[in-house]
Design an enzyme around this catalytic site. Structure first.
Site, mmCIF file in Angstrom:
data_model
loop_
_atom_site.group_PDB
_atom_site.id
_atom_site.type_symbol
_atom_site.label_atom_id
_atom_site.label_comp_id
_atom_site.label_asym_id
_atom_site.label_seq_id
_atom_site.Cartn_x
_atom_site.Cartn_y
_atom_site.Cartn_z
ATOM 1 N N GLU A 126 0.811 -1.222 0.000
ATOM 2 C CA GLU A 126 0.000 0.000 0.000
ATOM 3 C C GLU A 126 0.847 1.276 0.000
ATOM 4 O OE1 GLU A 126 -2.787 -0.623 3.237
ATOM 5 O OE2 GLU A 126 -3.445 -2.518 2.386
ATOM 6 N N GLU A 140 -5.598 -10.743 -1.895
ATOM 7 C CA GLU A 140 -6.528 -10.607 -0.754
ATOM 8 C C GLU A 140 -7.968 -10.500 -1.235
ATOM 9 O OE1 GLU A 140 -5.311 -7.403 1.867
ATOM 10 O OE2 GLU A 140 -3.189 -7.863 1.605
HETATM 11 O O1 G3I Z 1 -4.730 -9.024 18.569
HETATM 12 C C1 G3I Z 1 -5.587 -8.004 19.112
HETATM 13 C C2 G3I Z 1 -6.244 -8.518 20.332
HETATM 14 O O2 G3I Z 1 -5.264 -8.744 21.317
HETATM 15 C C3 G3I Z 1 -7.276 -7.476 20.800
HETATM 16 O O3 G3I Z 1 -7.974 -7.975 21.886
HETATM 17 C C4 G3I Z 1 -8.257 -7.155 19.676
HETATM 18 C C5 G3I Z 1 -9.252 -6.085 20.075
HETATM 19 O O4 G3I Z 1 -9.627 -5.278 18.978
HETATM 20 O O5 G3I Z 1 -7.537 -6.692 18.570
HETATM 21 C C6 G3I Z 1 -6.622 -7.657 18.074
HETATM 22 O O6 G3I Z 1 -5.951 -7.135 17.001
HETATM 23 C C7 G3I Z 1 -6.700 -7.005 15.807
HETATM 24 C C8 G3I Z 1 -6.031 -7.883 14.736
HETATM 25 O O7 G3I Z 1 -6.646 -7.654 13.496
HETATM 26 C C9 G3I Z 1 -6.118 -9.374 15.068
HETATM 27 O O8 G3I Z 1 -7.445 -9.760 15.137
HETATM 28 C C10 G3I Z 1 -6.652 -5.544 15.400
HETATM 29 O O9 G3I Z 1 -7.386 -4.776 16.302
HETATM 30 C C11 G3I Z 1 -7.228 -5.392 14.011
HETATM 31 O O10 G3I Z 1 -7.011 -4.050 13.559
HETATM 32 C C12 G3I Z 1 -6.505 -6.330 13.056
HETATM 33 O O11 G3I Z 1 -7.113 -6.162 11.797
HETATM 34 C C13 G3I Z 1 -6.400 -6.715 10.715
HETATM 35 C C14 G3I Z 1 -6.013 -5.591 9.774
HETATM 36 O O12 G3I Z 1 -5.407 -6.112 8.594
HETATM 37 C C15 G3I Z 1 -4.995 -4.653 10.405
HETATM 38 O O13 G3I Z 1 -3.799 -5.329 10.671
HETATM 39 C C16 G3I Z 1 -7.311 -7.705 10.006
HETATM 40 O O14 G3I Z 1 -7.507 -8.837 10.859
HETATM 41 C C17 G3I Z 1 -6.660 -8.149 8.696
HETATM 42 O O15 G3I Z 1 -7.565 -8.928 7.949
HETATM 43 C C18 G3I Z 1 -6.299 -6.926 7.865
HETATM 44 O O16 G3I Z 1 -5.653 -7.351 6.688
HETATM 45 C C19 G3I Z 1 -5.274 -6.307 5.786
HETATM 46 C C20 G3I Z 1 -3.992 -6.725 5.123
HETATM 47 O O17 G3I Z 1 -3.029 -7.012 6.106
HETATM 48 C C21 G3I Z 1 -3.485 -5.635 4.164
HETATM 49 N N1 G3I Z 1 -4.524 -5.262 3.219
HETATM 50 C C22 G3I Z 1 -5.818 -4.927 3.766
HETATM 51 C C23 G3I Z 1 -6.318 -6.064 4.666
HETATM 52 C C24 G3I Z 1 -7.697 -5.774 5.175
HETATM 53 O O18 G3I Z 1 -7.686 -4.635 5.992
#
Ligand code: G3I
Length: 367
Positions: A161, A266
């Site tokens: 990105e 994705e």
């Molecule tokens: O691990 C913590 C957990 O400890 C906590 O209790 C919980 C409460 O919100 O959050 C958890 O972390 C979350 C993590 O996913 C694991 O579930 C984050 O808040 C959340 O922001 C994170 O979202 C991920 C996001 O990327 C940001 O990293 C999504 O699962 C994941 O599908 C998404 O993937 C991205 C790709 O990497 C890049 N392209 C876009 C795609 C979709 O957004």
């Protein structure tokens, strides 16, 4: 649009009729086998699969997929939570699963403005670090991570990105501190750490023409300066109307014309209303409102047919350009685990993946 409506009507007739659909786990041939002449079929692993608690989705992965990406556990903030302290415990489990099941393993991600190592842009006083310092930190991160997984990861999302939809560089801290050649350096460091591993420049909304052109121009520039870039990664987080069939076709053809191989990294499809336009910008958020959650009580036949028809439209484009596409990865195993359910509005019902929440395969894949 007319085409979609027509297709939807046809598919509705097909999908709403009497015969109950076979459960995915009863299908004889998995998706990876079915499409082995076209491309690899990938999906992602998250906490419930790594911990082995989501048995349904693990069975689906084993049966239907031959490529795997770690959804979150190879991101910077996880693998290097503090400077110099690396944690590969979760990533190792994903890689072991992929090896054990003979899958193509994708490392995600080395350089991304979101979820980077939290400390990486600032010094102990909280001031932004110098260009040289950030380059050194980025090099150390990339080198350590790529070397750790050497021989176990087939391809890395090296930079994620880096562009805005208008084709300009995203003003990320990497860009602001290092300048646009942070991308060149990242590819150089990744290749030096593992000369065998394939390297991907990954982004969303690649079907936006200016963004597509910027990515193509950047890959050509990187290649002409002697750097290895093996693929452009098209995330393909789709809605019911973006990108259009025409936009997808045009984009896939542009990459072919420029000799750039693709990985669809994705893929998913949201079919619920989206309050802020077409984006996969992770910082976007909105409050829950019922009008944005139309399927909370289930899917009617008409909507089911429209979703399947739209999935088919996109997937058919991948198939017809499969000579230039190495892999199609769907971002989620079943709908239940999809990030779409919590972004940009938490707690909604959506159908973004190849499998409904109960493990039944989407009908468009059964033809
Ligand atoms: O691990 C913590 C957990 O400890 C906590 O209790 C919980 C409460 O919100 O959050 C958890 O972390 C979350 C993590 O996913 C694991 O579930 C984050 O808040 C959340 O922001 C994170 O979202 C991920 C996001 O990327 C940001 O990293 C999504 O699962 C994941 O599908 C998404 O993937 C991205 C790709 O990497 C890049 N392209 C876009 C795609 C979709 O957004």
């Amino acid at each position: 649009m007319k085409r979609i409506v027509l297709c939807a009507a046809l598919m509705m007739a097909l999908y709403s009729c009497s015969e109950p659909k076979k459960n995915s786990l009863q299908q004889e041939e998995g998706l990876a086998k079915k499409y082995e002449q076209n491309f690899k079929i990938g999906t992602i692993f998250a906490q419930p699969q790594i911990e082995g608690v989501d048995k349904l989705s693990i069975d689906i992965v084993k049966k239907h997929f031959n490529a795997l990406t770690a959804e979150n556990c190879m991101k910077g903030e996880v693998v290097q939570p503090e400077q110099g302290r690396f944690d590969f415990s979760l990533g190792d489990k994903v890689v072991d699963f992929a090896r054990h099941n003979n899958m193509y393993m994708v490392g995600h991600v080395l350089v991304w403005h979101s979820q980077p190592p939290k400390w990486i842009f600032t010094d102990s006083q909280g001031n932004r670090v110098s260009r040289d310092t950030l380059i050194e930190r980025m090099k150390n991160h990339i080198t350590t991570v790529v070397k750790h997984f050497k021989g176990k990861v087939d391809a890395w999302d090296v930079v994620n990105e880096a562009f805005e939809d208008d084709g300009s560089y995203r003003k990320s801290p990497y860009f602001e501190i290092i300048g646009e050649d942070f991308i060149n350096l990242a590819f150089k460091f990744a290749h030096e750490a593992d000369p065998e591993v394939k390297l991907i420049l990954n982004d969303y909304n690649v079907c936006k023409p200016q963004k597509c052109d910027a990515i193509i121009a950047k890959i050509k520039e990187l290649r002409s300066s002697g750097l290895q870039v093996d693929y452009a990664g098209m995330q393909m987080h789709c809605t019911m109307d973006f990108p259009s069939k025409n936009e997808i076709e045009t984009t896939l053809k542009k990459f072919e014309d420029n000799n750039i191989k693709l990985q669809i990294t994705e893929f998913d499809l949201t079919s619920i209303p989206f309050p802020m336009g077409n984006t996969a910008e992770i910082s976007a958020r909105a409050d829950y409102q019922e009008k944005y959650d139309p399927y909370k009580n289930g899917l009617d036949d008409d909507s089911r047919a429209k979703i399947n028809s739209r999935f088919k439209e996109i997937f058919d484009s991948f198939l017809s350009h499969s000579q230039n596409i190495e892999r199609v990865t769907v971002w989620g195993i079943t709908d239940k685990g999809s990030w779409r359910l919590d972004w940009p509005i938490p707690g909604r019902t959506d159908f973004p993946t190849f499998f409904y929440s109960d493990g039944k395969m989407k009908e468009f894949l059964m033809e």
